[in-house]
Write an enzyme that holds these catalytic residues in place. Sequence first.
Site, PDB file in Angstrom:
ATOM      1  N   SER A   1     -19.373  13.968   1.944  1.00  0.00           N
ATOM      2  CA  SER A   1     -20.504  14.491   1.158  1.00  0.00           C
ATOM      3  C   SER A   1     -21.706  14.754   2.067  1.00  0.00           C
ATOM      4  CB  SER A   1     -20.877  13.544   0.005  1.00  0.00           C
ATOM      5  OG  SER A   1     -21.471  12.373   0.492  1.00  0.00           O
TER       6      SER A   1
ATOM      7  N   HIS B   1     -25.909   5.136   9.081  1.00  0.00           N
ATOM      8  CA  HIS B   1     -25.260   3.892   8.665  1.00  0.00           C
ATOM      9  C   HIS B   1     -25.881   3.441   7.343  1.00  0.00           C
ATOM     10  CE1 HIS B   1     -22.899   0.280   9.328  1.00  0.00           C
ATOM     11  NE2 HIS B   1     -23.910  -0.359   8.776  1.00  0.00           N
TER      12      HIS B   1
END
Length: 190
Positions: free
Chosen positions: A13, A103
């Site tokens: 995505s 992250h």
Amino acid sequence: MTKMAVFASGNGSNAINLYRYFKRHDHIQVSKIYINNPGAGVIARAIEYDIPYHIFTRKEMNNGMLLEKLEYDGIDVIILAGFLWKIPIDLISAYHGRIWNIHPSLLPKFGGKGMYGMKVHEAVIAAGEKESGITIHEVNEVYDAGAVVFQEKILLDTAETPETLAHRIHLLEHRYFPEVIEKEILRKNA
Ligand code: GRF
């Protein structure tokens, strides 16, 4: 034009979001998505959006063939967006200061080997954290340890689950990742 490679292993995505953000950009383009997993959901999405992609093996990543391919494709910068393998040293040296990762936690908390995807969000909840967030950082030889360029926090709800947290973190990633990368690239190109 700065040519960006996006590396992805899963749904992608973020890869698609980066592609859409830079689609009409004057200076930066997502040239290709590089995928290490022939079963990754990102492949169908790359086809849907007509984005060039390249699937590679671990052997090709580690024997220099992937680096040759990136150079042949004229890639200037590499973005790791949900990419799960450790980047080999030849690639890090060739693209020094021009590789970034996202992250889904506030590094250095909940980072390092084995900390990816839902594991991160499960660990955050299990630890009773009050907040979590995203970290965008440069990539160096040590997993999740390159210079941090951006962090954004959210407060956890009392009823937060790993699933709700994953969803909220994804929204943050989509909101901030492209513009932070844009700023970093333009700053380095200046
Ligand atoms: C993101 O949460 C990213 O922070 C992490 O892997 C996830 C990838 O999601 N590194 P997607 O494949 O971009 O949807």
